[in-house]
Design a protein around this motif. Structure first.
Motif, PDB file in Angstrom:
ATOM      1  N   PHE A 231       0.842  -1.190   0.000  1.00 53.15           N
ATOM      2  CA  PHE A 231       0.000   0.000   0.000  1.00 53.15           C
ATOM      3  C   PHE A 231       0.879   1.243   0.000  1.00 53.15           C
ATOM      4  N   TRP A 232       1.712   1.402   1.016  1.00 55.21           N
ATOM      5  CA  TRP A 232       2.617   2.543   1.079  1.00 55.21           C
ATOM      6  C   TRP A 232       3.744   2.384   0.071  1.00 55.21           C
ATOM      7  N   THR A 233       4.328   1.211   0.020  1.00 56.20           N
ATOM      8  CA  THR A 233       5.380   0.909  -0.939  1.00 56.20           C
ATOM      9  C   THR A 233       4.879  -0.208  -1.841  1.00 56.20           C
ATOM     10  N   LYS A 234       4.674   0.098  -3.101  1.00 56.58           N
ATOM     11  CA  LYS A 234       4.187  -0.901  -4.056  1.00 56.58           C
ATOM     12  C   LYS A 234       5.353  -1.724  -4.588  1.00 56.58           C
ATOM     13  N   THR A 235       5.139  -3.033  -4.670  1.00 55.00           N
ATOM     14  CA  THR A 235       6.114  -3.946  -5.240  1.00 55.00           C
ATOM     15  C   THR A 235       5.426  -4.729  -6.349  1.00 55.00           C
ATOM     16  N   SER A 236       6.081  -4.802  -7.489  1.00 56.70           N
ATOM     17  CA  SER A 236       5.552  -5.566  -8.615  1.00 56.70           C
ATOM     18  C   SER A 236       6.598  -6.592  -9.029  1.00 56.70           C
ATOM     19  N   ASP A 237       6.186  -7.843  -9.158  1.00 54.95           N
ATOM     20  CA  ASP A 237       7.087  -8.932  -9.515  1.00 54.95           C
ATOM     21  C   ASP A 237       6.512  -9.650 -10.731  1.00 54.95           C
ATOM     22  N   ASP A 238       7.305  -9.783 -11.785  1.00 52.41           N
ATOM     23  CA  ASP A 238       6.884 -10.490 -12.996  1.00 52.41           C
ATOM     24  C   ASP A 238       7.584 -11.832 -13.067  1.00 52.41           C
ATOM     25  N   ILE A 239       6.816 -12.863 -13.389  1.00 49.82           N
ATOM     26  CA  ILE A 239       7.371 -14.200 -13.584  1.00 49.82           C
ATOM     27  C   ILE A 239       7.022 -14.609 -15.013  1.00 49.82           C
ATOM     28  N   GLU A 240       8.029 -14.837 -15.820  1.00 51.83           N
ATOM     29  CA  GLU A 240       7.790 -15.293 -17.184  1.00 51.83           C
ATOM     30  C   GLU A 240       7.293 -16.744 -17.135  1.00 51.83           C
ATOM     31  N   ILE A 241       6.238 -17.041 -17.884  1.00 47.06           N
ATOM     32  CA  ILE A 241       5.626 -18.371 -17.862  1.00 47.06           C
ATOM     33  C   ILE A 241       6.634 -19.455 -18.253  1.00 47.06           C
ATOM     34  N   PHE A 242       7.477 -19.188 -19.258  1.00 49.49           N
ATOM     35  CA  PHE A 242       8.397 -20.225 -19.723  1.00 49.49           C
ATOM     36  C   PHE A 242       9.479 -20.546 -18.696  1.00 49.49           C
ATOM     37  N   ARG A 243       9.678 -19.704 -17.665  1.00 53.45           N
ATOM     38  CA  ARG A 243      10.687 -19.957 -16.633  1.00 53.45           C
ATOM     39  C   ARG A 243      10.154 -20.818 -15.479  1.00 53.45           C
ATOM     40  N   ILE A 244       8.866 -21.063 -15.442  1.00 58.95           N
ATOM     41  CA  ILE A 244       8.263 -21.829 -14.340  1.00 58.95           C
ATOM     42  C   ILE A 244       8.705 -23.284 -14.420  1.00 58.95           C
ATOM     43  N   ARG A 245       9.073 -23.837 -13.263  1.00 58.21           N
ATOM     44  CA  ARG A 245       9.502 -25.232 -13.180  1.00 58.21           C
ATOM     45  C   ARG A 245       8.515 -26.092 -12.394  1.00 58.21           C
ATOM     46  N   ASP A 246       7.792 -25.484 -11.440  1.00 60.20           N
ATOM     47  CA  ASP A 246       6.868 -26.262 -10.613  1.00 60.20           C
ATOM     48  C   ASP A 246       5.873 -25.329  -9.953  1.00 60.20           C
ATOM     49  N   VAL A 247       4.668 -25.819  -9.713  1.00 56.19           N
ATOM     50  CA  VAL A 247       3.630 -25.074  -9.001  1.00 56.19           C
ATOM     51  C   VAL A 247       3.091 -25.978  -7.897  1.00 56.19           C
ATOM     52  N   VAL A 248       3.094 -25.485  -6.662  1.00 57.36           N
ATOM     53  CA  VAL A 248       2.664 -26.267  -5.505  1.00 57.36           C
ATOM     54  C   VAL A 248       1.538 -25.505  -4.794  1.00 57.36           C
ATOM     55  N   VAL A 249       0.483 -26.216  -4.418  1.00 60.87           N
ATOM     56  CA  VAL A 249      -0.620 -25.633  -3.648  1.00 60.87           C
ATOM     57  C   VAL A 249      -0.488 -26.084  -2.202  1.00 60.87           C
ATOM     58  N   LYS A 250      -0.501 -25.120  -1.273  1.00 61.04           N
ATOM     59  CA  LYS A 250      -0.419 -25.428   0.159  1.00 61.04           C
ATOM     60  C   LYS A 250      -1.686 -24.913   0.837  1.00 61.04           C
ATOM     61  N   GLN A 251      -2.348 -25.794   1.600  1.00 62.21           N
ATOM     62  CA  GLN A 251      -3.553 -25.428   2.322  1.00 62.21           C
ATOM     63  C   GLN A 251      -3.525 -26.035   3.718  1.00 62.21           C
ATOM     64  N   SER A 252      -3.711 -25.208   4.728  1.00 65.20           N
ATOM     65  CA  SER A 252      -3.884 -25.722   6.088  1.00 65.20           C
ATOM     66  C   SER A 252      -5.342 -26.158   6.237  1.00 65.20           C
ATOM     67  N   LEU A 253      -5.651 -26.760   7.348  1.00 67.09           N
ATOM     68  CA  LEU A 253      -7.028 -27.194   7.602  1.00 67.09           C
ATOM     69  C   LEU A 253      -7.980 -26.004   7.562  1.00 67.09           C
ATOM     70  N   TYR A 254      -7.601 -24.911   8.213  1.00 66.89           N
ATOM     71  CA  TYR A 254      -8.443 -23.703   8.219  1.00 66.89           C
ATOM     72  C   TYR A 254      -8.636 -23.171   6.800  1.00 66.89           C
ATOM     73  N   HIS A 255      -7.565 -23.139   6.020  1.00 66.69           N
ATOM     74  CA  HIS A 255      -7.665 -22.639   4.652  1.00 66.69           C
ATOM     75  C   HIS A 255      -8.565 -23.517   3.793  1.00 66.69           C
ATOM     76  N   ARG A 256      -8.519 -24.836   4.005  1.00 67.80           N
ATOM     77  CA  ARG A 256      -9.418 -25.724   3.255  1.00 67.80           C
ATOM     78  C   ARG A 256     -10.862 -25.462   3.627  1.00 67.80           C
ATOM     79  N   MET A 257     -11.127 -25.166   4.899  1.00 69.42           N
ATOM     80  CA  MET A 257     -12.508 -24.913   5.341  1.00 69.42           C
ATOM     81  C   MET A 257     -13.070 -23.640   4.719  1.00 69.42           C
ATOM     82  N   VAL A 258     -12.252 -22.619   4.525  1.00 73.26           N
ATOM     83  CA  VAL A 258     -12.742 -21.356   3.972  1.00 73.26           C
ATOM     84  C   VAL A 258     -12.475 -21.227   2.473  1.00 73.26           C
ATOM     85  N   GLY A 259     -11.819 -22.224   1.853  1.00 71.07           N
ATOM     86  CA  GLY A 259     -11.648 -22.255   0.410  1.00 71.07           C
ATOM     87  C   GLY A 259     -10.524 -21.402  -0.141  1.00 71.07           C
TER      88      GLY A 259
END
Length: 134
Positions: free
Chosen positions: A56-84
């Motif tokens: 908000f006060w300091t904006k940060t923008s990070d770009d990730i090129e699609i072709f550089r991606i090697r892996d995508v992992v989803v992490k969910q705790s029990l609470y996060h699974r309950m609220v989606g």
């Protein structure tokens, strides 16, 4: 001369969920600032890159090129699974080093992961018929 094709409209645009702050942090932010949504992440996925904007006060923008991606992992705790919601961790290669990018508190993290995987398949997979080298 620029030979890269222009980017298409975003495939997905999402924000970090307000629910990911938890009850205590949400109450503290509301009481101190009156605006519990300050500092949320804004995530834009196009056919060529992922843009993560936060702050908000300091904006940060990070770009990730699609072709550089090697892996995508989803992490969910029990609470996060309950609220989606959940965290999507993107592992990418920048030069010879691996970088981790965390999309925190994303609603529908499995769907976000699928959009990223489909964009990667469209960019990184070779086009045309497969050929075998003998």
């Amino acid at each position: 001369m620029n030979t890269t094709p222009p980017e298409s409209p975003p495939l997905l645009l999402t924000y970090e969920s307000k629910r990911s702050y938890g009850v205590v942090w949400g109450a503290v932010a509301f009481l101190l600032l009156g605006l519990p949504f300050l500092g949320r992440q804004r995530i834009t996925i196009t056919d060529q890159r992922i843009i993560i904007q936060q702050g908000f006060w300091t904006k940060t923008s990070d770009d990730i090129e699609i072709f550089r991606i090697r892996d995508v992992v989803v992490k969910q705790s029990l609470y996060h699974r309950m609220v989606g919601i959940g965290d999507v961790v993107i592992k990418s290669m920048e030069g010879r080093s691996e970088e981790l990018h965390v999309l925190k508190g994303v609603p529908g993290p499995d769907a976000v992961s699928a959009v990223i995987r489909n964009a990667w398949n469209a960019v990184a997979r070779p086009k045309g018929p497969a050929t075998a080298l003998d």
